[in-house]
Design an enzyme around this catalytic site. Structure first.
Site, PDB file in Angstrom:
ATOM      1  N   ASP A  93      -4.684  67.265  -1.066  1.00  0.00           N
ATOM      2  CA  ASP A  93      -3.372  67.329  -0.723  1.00  0.00           C
ATOM      3  C   ASP A  93      -2.462  67.751  -2.129  1.00  0.00           C
ATOM      4  O   ASP A  93      -3.270  67.257  -3.172  1.00  0.00           O
ATOM      5  CB  ASP A  93      -2.681  66.400  -0.026  1.00  0.00           C
ATOM      6  N   GLU A  95      -3.493  61.328  -0.885  1.00  0.00           N
ATOM      7  CA  GLU A  95      -3.291  60.793  -2.073  1.00  0.00           C
ATOM      8  C   GLU A  95      -2.000  60.812  -2.540  1.00  0.00           C
ATOM      9  O   GLU A  95      -1.402  59.617  -3.034  1.00  0.00           O
ATOM     10  CB  GLU A  95      -4.173  61.246  -3.242  1.00  0.00           C
TER      11      GLU A  95
END
Lengths: 353, 353
Positions: free
Chosen positions: A87, A152
């Site tokens: 991500d 994250e």
């Protein structure tokens, strides 16, 4: 064939694949990218499968985790677990980008796109390192597990539970994380630890609607002014966080740790050049600059907004004000404890009205 | 025919015209509405011409002024100058509108659209009053001059020069301004004066780009935190503006003025109901609430923005922070003087780095 030759010959192919990877707008913070997140996870899983790994996309309460393993080295060989995340951060403000954030472009030998440095680039390097090794030398001497998450950038909220529930699956002799900076291009670095994070949103609601500042100014609490006052009271003049008990669990560095900071081969000038701003401008007075950045907890406004922010003048008392505020935490600070202390303190600062 | 009958019979026609007037998005603060401003000025000029007035659209350095006069009452009759403005405030935030801002809608006998109350509605009433009078009674007993500007919401920057250059043209025995509030629907009110305005934008630039708060937090000045600190220092804990010299020219109210405030037939509860928030929450400690709102200078943040304000978390140290701050001024405060004092004070508060 040597590994170097393989890497050299495959360079263009690897770069093309990376560009494809970077093209997927896997912004975990924005719900409109939920589909892109899944697409990105599937893309990574496909690459792991191409490497001959057992690979799967695992659902979580949030964005999926991609897991793959290649245990070909056998039970007596060590096992290495490689962590990464697919991500990326939101891309706003868009007008600050010289080239579109999801179309990789190379300038002066550097590739620019959202995620090249954090963390798609690293994920890709790990995958391509294995690919090149297998091509050049065959089975690697270690077993490999890849654990790539998709949250994250939003605090890895579902990762902890996944790890707790899969201790055997994830068992390894070494864990490799490369989502960390290098001190300088000439100094490969091993990161001993990173600060943790508590991220809060403070919302103040004042009048039931935006009010005319000429007809109401002086009569009602202005949420923007009030928010500014709250933010100011979060740190004292010496740069210390003012939340009661915030430093309770913080341990001082030992002499050896302090020396190692001073021996680090980067200078304040390097830092300032990279940041574009003075390194001595903020943080706790009297604390060595690298200790402030690496080893001390901090508090920063990450965003704030209130009222009219467009072109020209609008004479309103805003109905609302919001700030996103995060604290970086050091060992022994418990995020739940810090969050509670932050909430209690901010509530105590809230004005009447 | 009586005036009442004429007004009654023309009601629908007047309302339809007002709806047409309100449809033109004459937002003076936004440059993309420059064409709409001209269109709106032409629309008003056309209505004045329909009334048989000498009417013109007069260019300024900013948005045009519409001027019309009907001197039919003759040189011995008094002349009334009616002031109004055809520009409106920006309509953001759009999601707070129950119906589209430029499509008038009637709910519970009130018409809602940007400008109905400030100031297109009033301009329209003045024009239709003249129209109805002429239809019912013929030539009015006073000469009439209409002066409608297009920059009231952005500080009337070009009006002063226009007035200075057209003293003879604008000569009158009485000036009527209805861009003012009524105390309550039951209390028609004459406004003795309004506070003036100085509107400032404070911009702080920190790092050359948004920085990662984990890698830089504690090392660089955060412009959002710094801006909050500056805003906080603009007022002290007793609600007084802290800019040195800000109150120098402010005169205290006399006993008669103070008594008239206390005799005003609105209560703090009325005010609080309308504002949707407590009237005693802000302003100078110990000063009567109506004096604070009507007779004391104030300072308010009208808007502020920094960093990431979208959904979810983004752990950045913003590169920039901006606030729009306005001060309401009272008689004898010179806006140029106040602006200079504001600038000098804010510069003195600016942090290093």
């Amino acid at each position: 064939m040597s590994l170097e030759t393989t890497l050299e010959q495959s360079r263009q192919k690897y770069e093309d694949e990376l560009v494809e990877f970077l093209k997927i707008p896997s912004v975990s913070a924005r719900s409109e990218h939920k589909g892109d997140m899944l697409k990105c996870a599937e893309w990574v899983r496909g690459k792991l499968a191409d490497l001959g790994m057992e690979a799967e996309v695992i659902s979580t309460a949030g964005h999926p985790i991609v897991y793959g393993e290649a245990m070909d080295a056998g039970p007596s060989a060590p096992t290495v677990l490689v962590y990464g995340h697919y991500d990326v951060q939101p891309v706003e403000p868009l007008d600050e980008w010289k080239t579109p954030p999801f179309e990789a472009s190379v300038r002066d030998g550097h590739m620019y796109a959202r995620g090249t440095a954090d963390d798609k680039g690293q994920i890709h390097i790990h995958m391509k390192a294995l690919e090149a090794y297998k091509e050049a030398k065959g089975v690697p001497p270690v077993n490999i597990k890849f654990l790539f998450e998709g949250e994250e950038e939003v605090g890895s909220v579902n990762l902890e539970e996944f790890i707790r529930n899969n201790v055997d699956k994830l068992a390894c002799d070494a864990a490799v994380i490369s989502d960390t900076p290098m001190l300088t291009p000439e100094h490969p670095s091993i990161t001993l630890g990173l600060r943790g994070l508590v991220y809060m949103e403070v919302k103040l609601t004042g009048p039931s609607q935006d009010l005319h500042s000429g007809q109401y100014g002086g009569g009602v609490v202005n949420p923007a002014n009030a928010l500014a006052k709250i933010i100011t009271q979060l740190k004292d003049d010496a740069g210390r966080v003012s939340i009661p008990g915030f430093y309770d669990a913080v341990k001082d560095l030992g002499p050896a740790e302090r020396r190692s900071l001073e021996d680090t081969p980067i200078t304040e000038e390097d830092f300032e050049r990279e940041a574009g701003v003075s390194a001595t401008g903020d943080g706790e007075a009297g604390v060595y600059w690298l200790e402030r950045i690496w080893a001390r907890p901090t508090l920063d406004v990450n965003g704030m907004v209130s009222g009219y922010t467009g072109e020209g003048a609008k004479t309103i008392i805003p109905a609302r004000a919001m700030a996103k505020i995060s604290m970086r935490l050091v060992p022994d600070q418990d995020p739940r404890d810090v969050r509670g202390k932050f909430e209690a303190y901010v509530k105590s600062l809230k004005p009447e009205g």
